[in-house]
Design an enzyme around this catalytic site. Structure first.
Site, PDB file in Angstrom:
ATOM      1  N   CYS A  57      62.388  14.719-100.025  1.00  0.00           N
ATOM      2  CA  CYS A  57      63.185  14.242-101.167  1.00  0.00           C
ATOM      3  C   CYS A  57      64.679  14.298-100.853  1.00  0.00           C
ATOM      4  O   CYS A  57      65.223  15.367-100.541  1.00  0.00           O
ATOM      5  CB  CYS A  57      62.853  15.089-102.399  1.00  0.00           C
ATOM      6  SG  CYS A  57      64.067  15.005-103.718  1.00  0.00           S
ATOM      7  N   GLY A  58      65.364  13.166-100.964  1.00  0.00           N
ATOM      8  CA  GLY A  58      66.790  13.104-100.677  1.00  0.00           C
ATOM      9  C   GLY A  58      67.628  13.979-101.587  1.00  0.00           C
ATOM     10  O   GLY A  58      68.559  14.660-101.140  1.00  0.00           O
ATOM     11  N   HIS A  59      67.317  13.988-102.894  1.00  0.00           N
ATOM     12  CA  HIS A  59      68.068  14.823-103.836  1.00  0.00           C
ATOM     13  C   HIS A  59      67.858  16.305-103.526  1.00  0.00           C
ATOM     14  O   HIS A  59      68.772  17.116-103.681  1.00  0.00           O
ATOM     15  CB  HIS A  59      67.637  14.521-105.270  1.00  0.00           C
ATOM     16  CG  HIS A  59      68.012  13.150-105.741  1.00  0.00           C
ATOM     17  ND1 HIS A  59      69.298  12.674-105.668  1.00  0.00           N
ATOM     18  CD2 HIS A  59      67.279  12.152-106.289  1.00  0.00           C
ATOM     19  CE1 HIS A  59      69.349  11.436-106.149  1.00  0.00           C
ATOM     20  NE2 HIS A  59      68.133  11.099-106.522  1.00  0.00           N
ATOM     21  N   CYS A  60      66.647  16.660-103.074  1.00  0.00           N
ATOM     22  CA  CYS A  60      66.360  18.053-102.712  1.00  0.00           C
ATOM     23  C   CYS A  60      67.180  18.462-101.486  1.00  0.00           C
ATOM     24  O   CYS A  60      67.711  19.577-101.421  1.00  0.00           O
ATOM     25  CB  CYS A  60      64.873  18.235-102.428  1.00  0.00           C
ATOM     26  SG  CYS A  60      63.775  17.747-103.786  1.00  0.00           S
TER      27      CYS A  60
END
Length: 484
Positions: A57-60
């Site tokens: 996950c990019g946001h993670c």
């Protein structure tokens, strides 16, 4: 309309970083939780923040370094923060209803609530430290000075013990405790009686003297808790949205562009309380200009009504000046500027199974009081929307010619009316606007033809039966006959 937007380390080692914590971790102050240690770790803590994440996950990934910094800083306050890899701990994440990444939850003695605070280290630290305090701290003359600088914004009530205003302050403190630190003291050098808002920017403090109620106190706090003019980003965006006054954006692409309008801060100060002003870095957030119906050409200026979502872009022909921005902002406040509505062209023909809705025809089609309208808000790039399209077309064919309209609107290319009672925050969003009413009912069922028909049978005002075996509509006369 506003559309929502935003961030792993793997390894095992048994250690105890905090009192009451027995969890597996890597060389990190972030605890690694799994199915084995979650139940023994989380309920034992008075307060713990848990991130449910996926390594891809990019946001993670963007959150990870901020999360590490926050964990280290919170260690000295004995507030642990942890994470769960949902690609490994699938059962645990399903048990906690995780549907997207990252999902953060605050557990107080094992009881979870959603974490809706900042995603930067200092914001995470500030948010969790507030959770350890009472909503309203009792202060003394000796402690008020240190308390006043304990966070970026601190509110202190100077009120006698028997003051009825203490109850008002406590009510507001409970409502805003996630955002600000509140205290109360009987006496202070700053004010004889009233509210003092201490802040680490601008003039340093604001004073509210005289009578106040919960509404006026909240407005005082929201107005003064943001700088006269700051640079907006993910960490402070929510504060401006919650302030309740229009927000004016000055887009800049270079430091030189930002610096060429020094007088704009005087305008921001003059209109404070009526409109907030912010700088916005076009290199990072230039795409937001489209949300205000501005072209990506800098510098640029636009105003957004944060309550209704109405947008007011300043014409981009000619040179941008402070005088132009000031006059435009004042005219927006005076109601002299019509909101800008982004819309596609009206279709030349619109007789397909699914009615095409564009911004300028929304009210005409979707709010036709004689019809029930099932409306899909979609994005052309959305995979779920593409998968739904053939099913939705079949559904439209079944109801064609009835008083139940199956419709869709490209929510990325068309603005919705600013007075709608909802905002679109994901795709596809599907709602039923009932005939004779302004009420919208969310569709949350399966995306199958049968499920849609069952939903319309249950909720539509106009009744229209369809025969799925023959894929042909059943008329109103047939319905009446069936009921006899």
């Amino acid at each position: 309309m506003r559309l929502s937007s935003a961030i792993a380390l793997v390894g095992l080692a048994a250690t105890s970083l905090f009192a009451g914590v027995n969890a597996e971790t890597v060389d990190s102050d972030v605890l690694v939780l799994n199915q084995k240690n979650f139940a023994s770790t989380v309920p034992a803590e008075k307060l713990i923040l848990v991130e449910f994440y996926a390594p891809w996950c990019g946001h993670c990934k963007a959150l990870a370094p901020e999360y590490e910094i926050a964990a280290t800083q919170l260690k000295e306050h004995s507030i642990p923060i942890a994470k769960v890899d949902c690609t490994v701990e699938t059962d645990l994440c399903q048990e906690h209803g995780i549907q997207g990444y990252p999902t953060l939850k605050v557990f107080k003695e094992g009881v979870p609530t959603d974490y809706n605070g900042p995603r930067k280290a200092d914001g995470i630290v500030s948010y969790l430290k507030k959770q350890t305090l009472p909503a309203l701290s009792e202060l003394t003359a000796d402690t008020v000075s240190a308390f006043s600088v304990s966070d970026k914004v601190v509110i202190v009530g100077v009120l006698p013990k028997d003051s009825e205003k203490r109850a008002v302050l406590e009510k507001v403190a409970n409502q805003l405790r996630d955002d600000y630190v509140f205290g109360v003291v009987e006496e202070s050098e700053d004010v004889k009686s009233g509210i003092v808002l201490y802040k680490k920017f601008d003039e340093g403090k604001n004073v509210l003297e005289g009578d106040f109620d919960a509404e006026s106190l909240t407005a005082f706090i929201r107005t003064n808790a943001v700088p006269v003019m700051d640079e907006i980003g993910p960490t402070n965006y929510a504060n401006y949205m919650e302030a309740g006054v229009p927000l004016a954006y000055l887009f800049f692409s270079t430091p030189a562009e930002r610096a060429q309008f020094p007088e704009i801060e005087a305008v921001a100060k003059e209109l404070k309380g009526k409109m907030n002003f912010v700088y916005i870095d076009a290199k990072k957030f230039g795409a937001h200009a489209a949300n205000l119906n501005l072209k990506e050409s800098w510098p640029a200026f636009g105003v957004q009504n944060v309550v209704s979502g109405a947008k007011f872009p300043l014409e981009q022909d000619g040179e941008l000046t402070v005088e132009k921005m000031k006059t435009f902002a004042e005219n927006v406040l005076a109601g002299k500027v019509e909101p800008s509505v982004k819309t596609e062209a009206i279709p030349e023909t619109n007789d397909g199974p699914v009615k095409i809705v564009v911004g300028q025809q929304y009210k005409e089609i979707v709010e036709d009081q004689t019809k029930d309208v099932l409306i899909e808000f979609y994005a052309p790039w959305c995979g779920h929307c593409k998968n739904l399209a053939p099913i939705y077309d079949e559904l439209g064919a079944l109801y064609k010619g009835s008083d139940i309209v199956i419709a869709k609107i490209d929510a990325t290319a068309n603005d919705l009316p600013s007075d709608l009672p909802f905002q679109v925050q994901g795709f596809p969003t599907i709602k039923l606007r009932k005939a004779g009413s302004s009420e919208y009912t969310d569709y949350e069922g399966q995306r199958t033809k049968e499920a849609f028909i069952e939903f319309l049978d249950a909720h539509a005002v106009n009744k229209f039966k369809v025969n799925l075996t023959e894929d042909k509509p059943v008329t109103a006369e047939d319905i009446e006959h069936d009921e006899l």
